[in-house]
Scaffold this motif. Sequence first.
Motif, PDB file in Angstrom:
ATOM      1  N   THR A 138       5.650  -4.540 -10.895  1.00  0.00           N
ATOM      2  CA  THR A 138       5.390  -3.135 -11.010  1.00  0.00           C
ATOM      3  C   THR A 138       4.041  -2.735 -10.690  1.00  0.00           C
ATOM      4  N   ASP A 139       3.134  -3.730 -10.656  1.00  0.00           N
ATOM      5  CA  ASP A 139       1.727  -3.462 -10.306  1.00  0.00           C
ATOM      6  C   ASP A 139       1.425  -4.611  -9.597  1.00  0.00           C
ATOM      7  N   SER A 140       0.312  -4.331  -8.621  1.00  0.00           N
ATOM      8  CA  SER A 140      -0.345  -5.585  -8.081  1.00  0.00           C
ATOM      9  C   SER A 140      -1.787  -5.866  -8.640  1.00  0.00           C
ATOM     10  N   VAL A 186     -12.810   6.745   0.751  1.00  0.00           N
ATOM     11  CA  VAL A 186     -12.038   6.045   1.713  1.00  0.00           C
ATOM     12  C   VAL A 186     -11.243   6.876   2.470  1.00  0.00           C
ATOM     13  N   ASP A 187     -11.596   7.321   3.788  1.00  0.00           N
ATOM     14  CA  ASP A 187     -11.171   8.206   4.627  1.00  0.00           C
ATOM     15  C   ASP A 187      -9.938   7.719   5.132  1.00  0.00           C
ATOM     16  N   VAL A 188      -9.548   6.327   5.355  1.00  0.00           N
ATOM     17  CA  VAL A 188      -8.262   6.072   6.029  1.00  0.00           C
ATOM     18  C   VAL A 188      -7.861   4.626   5.173  1.00  0.00           C
ATOM     19  N   ALA A 189      -6.670   4.226   4.822  1.00  0.00           N
ATOM     20  CA  ALA A 189      -6.277   2.868   4.518  1.00  0.00           C
ATOM     21  C   ALA A 189      -5.057   2.471   5.341  1.00  0.00           C
ATOM     22  N   GLU A 190      -5.070   1.368   5.480  1.00  0.00           N
ATOM     23  CA  GLU A 190      -3.794   0.889   6.068  1.00  0.00           C
ATOM     24  C   GLU A 190      -3.352  -0.445   5.251  1.00  0.00           C
ATOM     25  N   VAL A 191      -2.291  -0.288   4.465  1.00  0.00           N
ATOM     26  CA  VAL A 191      -1.631  -1.109   3.690  1.00  0.00           C
ATOM     27  C   VAL A 191      -0.458  -2.090   4.150  1.00  0.00           C
ATOM     28  N   TYR A 192      -0.335  -3.085   3.925  1.00  0.00           N
ATOM     29  CA  TYR A 192       0.774  -4.161   4.221  1.00  0.00           C
ATOM     30  C   TYR A 192       1.773  -4.152   3.314  1.00  0.00           C
ATOM     31  N   ALA A 193       2.582  -3.250   3.441  1.00  0.00           N
ATOM     32  CA  ALA A 193       3.826  -3.088   2.623  1.00  0.00           C
ATOM     33  C   ALA A 193       5.153  -3.160   3.251  1.00  0.00           C
ATOM     34  N   PRO A 194       5.653  -4.415   3.173  1.00  0.00           N
ATOM     35  CA  PRO A 194       6.949  -4.655   3.740  1.00  0.00           C
ATOM     36  C   PRO A 194       8.166  -3.742   3.328  1.00  0.00           C
ATOM     37  N   PHE A 195       8.255  -3.371   2.214  1.00  0.00           N
ATOM     38  CA  PHE A 195       8.942  -2.549   1.563  1.00  0.00           C
ATOM     39  C   PHE A 195       8.376  -1.077   0.969  1.00  0.00           C
ATOM     40  N   LEU A 216       0.862  -0.200  -3.931  1.00  0.00           N
ATOM     41  CA  LEU A 216      -0.483  -0.666  -3.432  1.00  0.00           C
ATOM     42  C   LEU A 216      -1.502   0.486  -3.586  1.00  0.00           C
ATOM     43  N   GLN A 217      -0.746   1.873  -3.326  1.00  0.00           N
ATOM     44  CA  GLN A 217      -1.677   2.908  -3.270  1.00  0.00           C
ATOM     45  C   GLN A 217      -2.241   3.237  -4.618  1.00  0.00           C
ATOM     46  N   ARG A 218      -1.409   3.088  -5.665  1.00  0.00           N
ATOM     47  CA  ARG A 218      -1.894   2.976  -7.245  1.00  0.00           C
ATOM     48  C   ARG A 218      -2.839   2.098  -7.498  1.00  0.00           C
TER      49      ARG A 218
END
Lengths: 352, 150
Positions: free
Chosen positions: A249-251, A268-277, A284-286
Amino acid sequence: MREICVVAYSQSDCKSNAGMANEVELIMPQLQAVYKQVGITSAQDVDFVCSGSCDYLQGAAFAFVAGVDALGAVPPIKESHVEMDAAWALYESVLKIRMGQADSALIYGFAKSSPGELPIVLSQQLDPYYLATQWVDTISLAAMQARLMLEQGLITEGDMAAVVADSRRKALQNPQAQLSGETSTEALLNEPHYVSPLRRSDCCPVSDGAAAMIICTVDKAKEWGVPYARITGIDHRIETHNLGMRDLTDSVSTRQAAARAGVADGPVDVAEVYAPFSHQQIILQRALDLGDDTDINPSGGVLAGNLMMASGVSRIGEVFRRIVAGEAGRGVAHATSGPCLQHNMVTVLEGA
Amino acid sequence: MSQPDLLKQPFELGFTYTRSTGPVVGRFLTGLRNREIIGNRASDGRVIVPPMEYDPVTADALDEFVPVSDEGVIVSWAWVSEPREAHPMEKPFAWAMIRLKGADVPMIHCVAAPEESAVSTGARVKARWVDEPRGYITDIACFELMGDAS
């Protein structure tokens, strides 16, 4: 330590089926695009080349070697490969430049995932005795992760649908996206479950394509006279392959990598996260502690198109693009590998 | 003129070696052959099933083996309404994380169930063994719901 920056990035369209085009034909237009961005003509004009791909997707041992055809490797070049997303090819290139063995590097990642049954192909990267033998597909593993979160009250199915709706809406601005459009949380929740508790919309699509990037020392970028975004932090961490021993439930590894990369050392103005689901984007945001001040996945993220072995380096490229365009001053890019976010890399990029 | 002798040799395409699964994985797989499930103890005392060779946190070699039950509870699960060709079942089924009695760390296996509504987190399940176990994780054909009977 030598300052390193991103100077060029290009990604193909995310296509559900690239048809007759082979891997080399997917790579070459991206290489030509990044050569043009810095004003060079071939791989001979950089000091090091590193690629990321997965032989299992082509179904042949050493299939990645064919990708080198896209470079024209004569006269000989310094070249390497990782059997990982090209984000890790970037990591290897960063080390190479830091060690002083190169001033510039070309990175590319590619995959044609459509010919195989991707969730089953990926099952073969799991524990060979306990899991691969059972052919546990990656979607089912993610579904078990989502259920843990739902039943512990950490997310709702509405939260997951909201991530999808946001991705589709933002992807309208991304001409390379495979899935985009205006939709609502309600409409998505009305869809039937696929691998319950996941709906099809919670899962990234299968896409074919490639991406390329050029990084170099800041001195080299000035010599080339091109805009750049500095890599001010980079780290990657991995968790055990035993899914039962992880807190799904966490990363934890993303948190560790973010701390080492210095994500919290500035806005952090911008974030790109690799979340396939969809639920993984919330994890990841958390883990990255991203708040309302951060524009998350303005490209639509990989729910809008997932180039296996290239999506990780593309996250870095998408942040680079926005920094050199002046839309952001500082950004974070995340890449992942393995089931249920097992292995994670965090990169911090800042304007010149 | 006589026919020249042709040199012939049989050739079988395949791996020419066998691979040992070692003292930890091998012990678990050998146990399955006898319809026994064996875990081992992690550095923090938790019982892991199937056993791991090294502790993921301390990297200590783990060698304290612990037999566990072939019954347990579902910790999380996914309902596969359209099984894939490679999957172990042809009818809809669940993948589940199952914490066996005597173990602390859940293992992943499949659960047979008539329909999705029959499966729930916390439900008790029991291994159904194949007729002739050979030392593979698939010697457990699947887990089955135990219902309310205890």
